[in-house]
Structure formats: C-alpha cells, structure tokens
Design a protein around this motif. Structure first.
Motif, PDB file in Angstrom:
ATOM      1  N   UNK A   1       5.895 -16.970 -16.992  1.00  9.46           N
ATOM      2  CA  UNK A   1       5.094 -15.761 -17.189  1.00  9.46           C
ATOM      3  C   UNK A   1       5.697 -14.599 -16.422  1.00  9.46           C
ATOM      4  N   UNK A   2       5.824 -13.441 -17.106  1.00 11.58           N
ATOM      5  CA  UNK A   2       6.367 -12.228 -16.494  1.00 11.58           C
ATOM      6  C   UNK A   2       5.540 -11.042 -16.988  1.00 11.58           C
ATOM      7  N   UNK A   3       5.573  -9.924 -16.285  1.00 11.35           N
ATOM      8  CA  UNK A   3       4.831  -8.748 -16.768  1.00 11.35           C
ATOM      9  C   UNK A   3       5.579  -8.031 -17.896  1.00 11.35           C
ATOM     10  N   UNK A   4       5.922  -8.798 -18.937  1.00  8.50           N
ATOM     11  CA  UNK A   4       6.759  -8.282 -20.025  1.00  8.50           C
ATOM     12  C   UNK A   4       6.294  -8.860 -21.350  1.00  8.50           C
TER      13      UNK A   4
ATOM     14  N   UNK B   1       4.679  -3.765 -18.258  1.00  7.20           N
ATOM     15  CA  UNK B   1       3.241  -3.465 -18.244  1.00  7.20           C
ATOM     16  C   UNK B   1       2.933  -2.021 -17.839  1.00  7.20           C
TER      17      UNK B   1
ATOM     18  N   UNK C   1       3.309  -4.609  -9.785  1.00  2.81           N
ATOM     19  CA  UNK C   1       2.075  -4.715 -10.563  1.00  2.81           C
ATOM     20  C   UNK C   1       0.970  -5.327  -9.710  1.00  2.81           C
ATOM     21  N   UNK C   2       1.364  -6.320  -8.913  1.00  3.98           N
ATOM     22  CA  UNK C   2       0.360  -7.040  -8.121  1.00  3.98           C
ATOM     23  C   UNK C   2       0.059  -6.328  -6.812  1.00  3.98           C
ATOM     24  N   UNK C   3       0.897  -5.336  -6.455  1.00  2.00           N
ATOM     25  CA  UNK C   3       0.624  -4.543  -5.257  1.00  2.00           C
ATOM     26  C   UNK C   3      -0.132  -3.264  -5.600  1.00  2.00           C
TER      27      UNK C   3
ATOM     28  N   UNK D   1       2.099   0.548  -9.589  1.00  2.00           N
ATOM     29  CA  UNK D   1       2.710   0.716 -10.908  1.00  2.00           C
ATOM     30  C   UNK D   1       3.273   2.130 -11.066  1.00  2.00           C
TER      31      UNK D   1
ATOM     32  N   UNK E   1      -2.039  -1.406 -18.547  1.00  2.00           N
ATOM     33  CA  UNK E   1      -1.250  -2.618 -18.799  1.00  2.00           C
ATOM     34  C   UNK E   1      -1.298  -3.029 -20.265  1.00  2.00           C
TER      35      UNK E   1
ATOM     36  N   UNK F   1       1.413  -3.054 -23.022  1.00  2.00           N
ATOM     37  CA  UNK F   1       2.832  -2.746 -23.227  1.00  2.00           C
ATOM     38  C   UNK F   1       3.145  -2.078 -24.561  1.00  2.00           C
TER      39      UNK F   1
ATOM     40  N   UNK G   1      -5.019 -10.638 -11.525  1.00  2.00           N
ATOM     41  CA  UNK G   1      -3.649 -10.121 -11.626  1.00  2.00           C
ATOM     42  C   UNK G   1      -2.911 -10.768 -12.790  1.00  2.00           C
TER      43      UNK G   1
ATOM     44  N   UNK H   1      -1.605  -8.670 -16.006  1.00  2.00           N
ATOM     45  CA  UNK H   1      -0.174  -8.321 -16.044  1.00  2.00           C
ATOM     46  C   UNK H   1       0.774  -9.376 -16.592  1.00  2.00           C
TER      47      UNK H   1
ATOM     48  N   UNK I   1       2.409 -12.380 -18.889  1.00  2.00           N
ATOM     49  CA  UNK I   1       2.387 -12.823 -20.282  1.00  2.00           C
ATOM     50  C   UNK I   1       3.339 -13.997 -20.481  1.00  2.00           C
TER      51      UNK I   1
END
Lengths: 419, 101
Positions: free
Chosen positions: A252-255, A345, A401-403, A406, A414, A416, B38, B42, B44
C-alpha cells in the motif's frame, strides 16, 4: 572537442556518415553496482547522469524493462513550466527550469528546448485574481510571470476569440515567458548518452522481477537478465510504482495509477507559437516543430494500468479544443495515446529515502513529470548519494501524508483523480 | 467501456461517476485509531488486475454500485448494488447517543 558540432556534422557528411558512434553502449550486466536505478525513463536516466556528474558515482546501472523512451518520457505533451504557487513546488520546478535552460549545452545534445511561453487563460474575475496571485508567488520565488490583457492575448494568439460574445469570455491570462516545450525523446537520448559517456551501464530489456533482500535491507534486484547486487537501489518507474513496489513487499502506498491521453493533429502551417491552456475546462495545446498540434486534457478518472484510454475523454478534449479555437475544428486527428500516471494523494511528487533500508523512491509525478525531469534527477541523485534529501526536495517525503504536511497545490484533498 | 448496471442494463461509462477504490474498509466512525484513519484516507492497494471500485450511475438510476474491473484491460468482471454488500455485512454495535465511551 564536443562529439556533436558543426565541424563534426560536416566531416561526417563528407565521409558518408559512417563514423558516428552509437549514442550509448549495450553492455552486459555486471554482478554488482554501487547504485542500480530501476526505470530507464527521463527521471531514471537523469538520476544516473547526475549521480555520475555531480557526485562522481559512476558504477551505476539503469535497468529498463523495454527500450529507452518506451514509457512516459515518450508519451507526454512536452510542456516545460514552473508556474506553481506553493513555495516547495515553485522552488523545485524553477530549479528544473534553470537546468532546462542549459541542458542542450551541458549534454552536447539538442533537446530542442524552446522557450515559447505558456499562457493560462482566465475566464472569470475570480479566476483572474487567483492567477495574478499565483503570478506574484512565482515572482516572489524567483520565477517569471506576466499578466496579459485580452487585447495583448489577441495579439499573441491570433486564433483565439477574445470578444465578450465568446462562450467562455477571456478576461486575461497569466504568461510565463520562460516556459515552453522540449523534444521529449531527445531528453531521454541526451541523458542516456551523457550517462553512458560517464561510465553508467544502461541495461535495456531488463525487467525487474524481484528484489534481493537481507532481512529488511534491499541489496539488489532480480531481473530478466539475472540477479544484480547493489549497495543502493533507486526506483523511478512512474506509473508502474505500485507494481514494482509490490515486488518489494510494499503493498500500500499513497498512490493510484491512472491513464492520461494525449493527441496529435495532422501537420499545419504555424498557427500557435506558444503553449495555451484553457482555464474554463482543462486543455493544453502547443504546436510541434513538425507542425502537429499536440494537446491533452484530463485523465480518464479511474484506476488504470492500460496504456490506452476511453472515448468520453476524447470527446471532451476535442470539444474544448473546438470551443477555444473554432477555426481549428476541421483539423483531423493524426494519433492519440495513453500514459500511466502515478497520481499521489496531494498532487505533489515523492523523492525520498526508503521506504525500506537500501532503497530510494522517486514517484507520484501525477501528470507533471516531464517538466520536472532535470530537477527530479538532480535531487534524486543528491538524495541517493548523501542518504538525505536536498533542501529542494526535503518536503517531498513519503510520510508527509501521515504527518499532515501535504503539498496540495489544487486543494483537492486525498482524491488522486482530481489532481 | 460499458458498465452493466444491475437496474438499467449495460450503459456507456460516461453515464457513471467514479467514486474510487472499494478495497478500503472505513474505520468505525467513533474510532480514534489514527493509523487506521491515515491508512483509510491515504493508502491504496493500487491493484494491477481485477479492482473493486465504487461507481454511481449518476446519469441513470442514480444507484451506487460496486464494480469489479480489470485495470489492465478495462474489462468489467461484475457489477452489483453497493447496498446489497452493505446489507450483507455484519452489523456493527453502535453506541447510543450520550453514552459514555
């Protein structure tokens, strides 16, 4: 003497062009390198080039699953600009612009960088306010911006209807005069040749099929041409980030990967000598040196790894083109294609150490990767060489993203597909 | 691309609105687990292959659908009502208004 020069052209012309050397070697993979860069696109090749040139790290391989230029570096609309507003973005892209301005000279390779300017049209007073604010932010951070009135726009782009009767009346436009276009294939070939001459091995048809690990640490890659060990493994694979990172166990990635289509018309005599973007919809158009209109619009809007799109977006982009330039409506479309974007994101890129020890990640370019090519490679090379980011890419971390840090240029949140 | 709406039949994709990845279970609204939220907002899976996703037939019956579609070929594997899936899920215990956590 530079390999490519007027004298070399003349000499080779007189000797039947038999003595040109290949632009890059086709070496066999060595068992181990200091750095393996996964992805032989613009960003990967630029990274290898700057690793060798700026940091003296020449024991480097670039592994590419296809041939050079087969991915997104050959699938964009060739636009180069730095018209952003958020400080992290405008500084980074302005650094890229400065590298572009010297790129042909530095690489001794004509990337046909043409500073024909980019004009963002505004159609409402509030949009004009927003664009002027962006222009001021650009000037503040060292980029260039000029506000044009409808009369000045009419002079600069004669095909546009700037009358009040237009379907989307034009109230003004933000011009970045130093922006422009470059020959995208030449950027890949120029960086490849530059890196190759500095000792980098470019390994084509060498798909990464897995990662070598010692515990958590990444120690190399398994490829279609055998295992290659490396002290550091750098990933720059644009729309394939999700797939490649899964091989490393990061699922899993913020993509999200999305498809963006682009189009070229048949060749015309010169009609547009700048880049024009349509602020009432989403369209960007310029004319290539061969005469074709090169243009595109929004992404298709749903996850995709297919390098082709669907018809609703084609219809949408064509209707915007006809709305903006009614006189160009009879022009025929020559071809279209799709490229896969790793949409992050917040719409901003990721150039970072990690996420695993021994690994470095360059991704999340959304659909703005081409203009970033030089600075992306420059910053990524710095990050790899020093195991820490340069101030120009310090904000582009994976954990932002988690801090709650952004960099959301468009304020879309968020989602995309909206960036 | 045609999406087979279970109410209207196969319709062009332009009648539908994409509403994103359906692989993300939404945490309990009362949860204060920051990591879970979170991850939901964020992170995926970004599947290459059959992908579960939400679509709304906004230009038709307006039903919310769960569609399984290949992200490699655009082929639609299945489409069903999102409400049927929601009904099939075990009900969460809900705190009554005013109850102490």
């Amino acid at each position: 003497m530079a390999e490519y020069s007027a004298l070399a052209l003349l000499k080779n012309a007189l000797t039947g062009n038999r003595d040109w050397k290949p632009a890059w070697r086709k070496p066999e993979p060595k068992p181990e390198y200091d750095v393996v860069v996964v992805g032989g696109g613009g960003h990967g090749l630029a990274t290898a080039y700057y690793l060798a040139r700026e940091h003296g790290i020449t024991n480097v391989a670039v592994v590419e699953k296809g041939w050079l230029g087969s991915g997104n570096v050959g699938r964009n609309t060739t636009i180069v600009r730095s018209n952003y507003m958020l400080p992290a973005n405008v500084r980074f892209y302005e650094h890229s612009m400065k590298l572009w301005e010297n790129l042909s000279h530095e690489l001794n390779y004509n990337v046909m960088f043409s500073q024909r300017g980019i004009l963002n049209l505004a159609h409402t007073p509030s949009q004009a306010d927003d664009f002027i604010r962006r222009g001021n932010a650009m000037l503040h951070d060292g980029a260039d911006a000029v506000w044009l009135t409808p009369a000045e726009i009419a002079k600069k782009v004669p095909g546009l209807d700037v009358s009040a009767k237009a379907r989307f009346p034009i109230v003004g436009g933000l011009l970045q005069p130093r922006a422009g276009t470059a020959r995208h294939d030449a950027v890949a070939w120029g960086y490849a040749r530059g890196a190759d001459r500095l000792g980098v091995d470019i390994l084509e048809n060498c798909e990464v099929t897995g990662f070598l690990r010692e515990g958590e640490r990444v120690t190399g890659v398994a490829t279609a041409r055998g295992e290659i060990r490396a002290k550091k493994v750098a990933i720059a694979v644009a729309g394939s980030t999700g797939r490649v990172m899964k091989l490393a166990g990061i699922d899993r990635l913020p993509i999200e990967s999305h498809v963006l289509q682009a189009f070229v018309s048949e060749s015309l005599k010169p009609v547009i000598d700048t880049v024009v973007t349509f602020g009432a919809g989403h369209l960007y158009v310029s004319q290539s040196d061969k005469g074709g209109l090169v243009f595109g619009g929004d992404i298709d809007g749903y996850n995709s790894y297919a390098q082709r799109g669907n018809l609703p977006v084609v219809e949408e982009v064509m209707s915007e083109m006809a709305s903006l330039f009614p006189g160009l409506a009879p022009v025929r479309l020559l071809r279209s294609w799709g490229g896969i974007m790793d949409m992050s994101m917040d719409g901003s890129p990721i150039i970072t150490t990690g996420p695993l020890p021994g690994m470095f990640l360059n991704s999340g370019w959304c659909y703005g990767g081409f203009k970033a090519t030089p600075a992306s490679g420059w910053c990524f090379a710095w990050t790899i060489a020093k195991d820490a980011p340069h101030p120009l890419n310090a904000a582009f971390t994976l954990d932002r993203f988690h801090r709650g840090a952004v960099i959301d240029e468009k304020g879309q949140g968020a989602t995309p597909r909206l960036h | 691309m045609l999406i087979p709406c279970p109410y209207c039949g196969p319709r062009d994709v332009s009648e539908f609105t994409y509403q994103g990845d359906a692989n993300r279970p939404r945490p309990d609204p009362l949860s204060t687990d920051r990591q879970a939220w979170d991850g939901y907002v964020y992170d995926r899976l970004n599947t290459a292959g059959d992908h579960r996703e939400y679509w709304q037939h906004s230009g038709g019956c307006r039903a919310h659908l769960v569609v399984v579609r290949s992200t490699l070929t655009h082929a639609i594997v299945s489409a069903g009502f999102a409400r049927d899936e929601a009904a099939a899920k075990p009900k969460k215990t809900r705190r009554k208004a005013g109850a102490k956590p």
